[in-house]
Design a protein around this motif. Structure first.
Motif, PDB file in Angstrom:
ATOM      1  N   ARG A  61       0.843  -1.193   0.000  1.00 21.29           N
ATOM      2  CA  ARG A  61       0.000   0.000   0.000  1.00 21.29           C
ATOM      3  C   ARG A  61       0.882   1.249   0.000  1.00 21.29           C
ATOM      4  N   LYS A 332      -8.286  16.347  -6.635  1.00 22.12           N
ATOM      5  CA  LYS A 332      -8.494  15.065  -5.958  1.00 22.12           C
ATOM      6  C   LYS A 332      -7.218  14.677  -5.236  1.00 22.12           C
ATOM      7  N   SER A 333      -7.402  14.350  -4.003  1.00 21.06           N
ATOM      8  CA  SER A 333      -6.244  14.061  -3.161  1.00 21.06           C
ATOM      9  C   SER A 333      -5.977  12.565  -3.131  1.00 21.06           C
ATOM     10  N   PHE A 334      -4.769  12.253  -2.779  1.00 22.41           N
ATOM     11  CA  PHE A 334      -4.342  10.887  -2.516  1.00 22.41           C
ATOM     12  C   PHE A 334      -5.183  10.343  -1.372  1.00 22.41           C
ATOM     13  N   ASP A 335      -5.736   9.165  -1.533  1.00 27.00           N
ATOM     14  CA  ASP A 335      -6.562   8.606  -0.470  1.00 27.00           C
ATOM     15  C   ASP A 335      -6.300   7.116  -0.352  1.00 27.00           C
ATOM     16  N   HIS A 336      -5.867   6.695   0.847  1.00 24.52           N
ATOM     17  CA  HIS A 336      -5.470   5.297   1.007  1.00 24.52           C
ATOM     18  C   HIS A 336      -6.626   4.317   0.902  1.00 24.52           C
ATOM     19  N   PHE A 337      -7.867   4.802   1.107  1.00 22.51           N
ATOM     20  CA  PHE A 337      -8.973   3.864   1.040  1.00 22.51           C
ATOM     21  C   PHE A 337      -9.594   3.785  -0.342  1.00 22.51           C
ATOM     22  N   ALA A 338      -9.418   4.836  -1.139  1.00 21.92           N
ATOM     23  CA  ALA A 338      -9.977   4.810  -2.480  1.00 21.92           C
ATOM     24  C   ALA A 338      -9.150   3.835  -3.312  1.00 21.92           C
ATOM     25  N   SER A 339      -9.775   3.176  -4.279  1.00 22.79           N
ATOM     26  CA  SER A 339      -8.989   2.206  -5.063  1.00 22.79           C
ATOM     27  C   SER A 339      -9.488   2.088  -6.490  1.00 22.79           C
TER      28      SER A 339
END
Lengths: 339, 339
Positions: A61, A332-339
């Motif tokens: 991740r 749009k920001s970096f998002d660890h939950f978006a995939s």
């Protein structure tokens, strides 16, 4: 879960790879007790407070499966020191919680080598930890000290303030794109920027010098525009950003302008500081830039908040305001939950 | 690793489930700044220092796959408060780093319910965190305060000191054995002890009262004998333990004596305090026991160190010293890497 064995165990591991490294350092006077008891002890000096930050890095991740453990050890602490820097705190120490699939000595040696190389560089001692088996996961909590009341918060930006960033933006994202074969880079170019992805430089001295200068600050980990929004939300202000002013390396400047803008504006993993300051601070900021030999770039302005949600207006090189449809992909920001 | 999406994201999650809970609490004056900036800020009172402890819990290793998230939230903080208790520190706050396979709202609601129920009970505020996707892993770092120089360390035990434990030992291990169907327990008996495994009681008030009484202390997480060795190593002393004195619940006392001894002496997950104190402190310890309505049991003595490695001599009910072969199986400690 409970088990019995004479093989190399949890306590041996901590002892061998981490306690030795921790003992080799000269801890700051604030550290009353390090590894080896139920807790570590910190006693800040009179009129100082403790800044605390925590991060969790998960294999697959936040870093590639099979990533170089030495680089990983370095980066795991670097990203936390970057958070301390954003508050203007001086690093004191950190705790490490580590889950590992197996007690691989070679991996641990390399990881602790990278970890202690940056720990020594910033005089930040390992003061406690926990090691367990499990999917490779690294969680560090870092501690810094600063004079009481002097922390640079996200909530202090005022309309009229200048917006600044340190260093250059987008190279870590460009290196990632090259390693993923999304963008072709020459070997030489990749070598020049790859360290931006693996070994970010926490802007610790800059943060300390900004204590008396900046009205708000944060470190850019998820991309400039996404992170800037946190300052805007906490300060209840809007912002104008001039895209052509975003500082870029010579390597990124070889890409087309769409890639340049996207990677510099929302690439992620930059670990530069974004800060705001009144325009009367420009000379002071130039002096800090010179003394640290670090580029500091004025990229926009804080403005009055217009609507319920905070807003970033983007301007192109010719001074034209970008439309919402042009702006959208960049916001749009970096998002660890978006995939 | 970078990605773009409008689904519920990292920041929303933290906001919704954790910031709300944190805001609902009345943080201690030591907390200068909680969630929402690059760092949290703690400023201890004059002549106080900060105790820091960290733990990492991994699914399938420290708790069953599919474990009740409410119980998990409770236990994840409880085990850290237990470490603070062992130093005599009063809880102030904690950070939470959480890796989750998916942003499951139902799971997060239950987890945060359990987490905040114990956080409120001990006035210990969530002051920062990190949330990411990944295999379920919970890492908490907890902070407590105590008067400078008053921490109960592992290194203070002296030959002649009494060895004490709080509460009863072995029930968490017995519950685990029953849930794994290694030992048959009636439904009623299991119900009576299951909370010892899922919801351990950190002995915070006991730790605070022991500051002026105990010469050394730790919390028992990996089994009494394995953990006691840490006191012995840090203090460079040996110990004698009288197995029949180990405090056991009525439920554990129904088992055969081999199970009783093994679970009480090295069961793990007890989260009771083991401490040493001079014999002149016996009256003071009885008064603490009465005021807290908590059993404190004198289980052995600290003795002079005889060999290079520290040693625990075990004695049976009839005062006979156990042979090394009888002792061996009991002296093996819980180890997360052994399997």
């Amino acid at each position: 879960m409970a088990s019995q064995s004479d093989q190399i165990g949890e306590f041996d591991l901590i002892q061998r790879f981490f306690k030795t490294g921790a003992d080799a350092m000269h801890p700051k006077p604030a550290i009353g007790l390090g590894i080896g008891d139920d807790c570590a002890l910190i006693h800040p000096a009179l009129n100082e407070e403790i800044a605390i930050t925590t991060d969790m890095l998960v294999e697959g991740r936040h870093f590639f499966v099979g990533a170089d453990p030495e680089l990983l050890g370095f980066k795991a602490l670097a990203v936390n020191l970057s958070d301390l820097a954003a508050m203007g705190a001086r690093p004191i120490g950190f705790t490490l919680a580590l889950a590992l699939p197996s007690a691989n000595q070679q991996w641990l040696e390399a990881f602790s080598k990278g970890l202690f190389s940056i720990a020594k560089q910033y005089s930040c001692s390992l003061i406690g930890g926990d090691t367990t088996s499990g999917p490779l996961t690294i969680s560090i909590t870092a501690f810094g000290s600063l004079p009481t009341g002097k922390a640079i918060r996200r909530s202090g930006a005022k309309p009229g303030d200048d917006i600044w960033v340190s260093g250059t933006l987008g190279d870590a994202r460009l290196a990632l794109a090259a390693l993923r074969h999304e963008i072709a880079l020459s070997e030489t170019d990749l070598q020049q920027i790859e360290h931006r992805m693996h070994q970010p430089t926490p802007r610790v001295e800059l943060g300390i010098q900004l204590r008396e200068v900046a009205s708000a600050a944060l470190d850019i980990s998820d991309g400039l525009l996404g992170d800037l929004k946190h300052i805007l939300e906490q300060s209840q202000v809007d912002a104008q950003i001039f895209l052509d002013r975003l500082p870029k390396s010579g390597i990124l400047l070889k890409q087309n302008s769409a890639i340049q803008n996207q990677f510099a504006a929302c690439g992620g993993d930059d670990y530069e500081l974004c800060f705001t300051a009144g325009s009367h601070q420009r000379d002071a900021i130039h002096r800090i830039s010179q003394s640290l030999e670090l580029t500091l770039t004025h990229i926009g302005q804080i403005t009055e908040k217009k609507n319920t949600a905070v807003q970033i207006e983007l301007f192109s090189a010719d001074g034209k305001r970008l439309s919402d449809t042009e702006t959208m992909p960049l916001l749009k920001s970096f998002d660890h939950f978006a995939s």
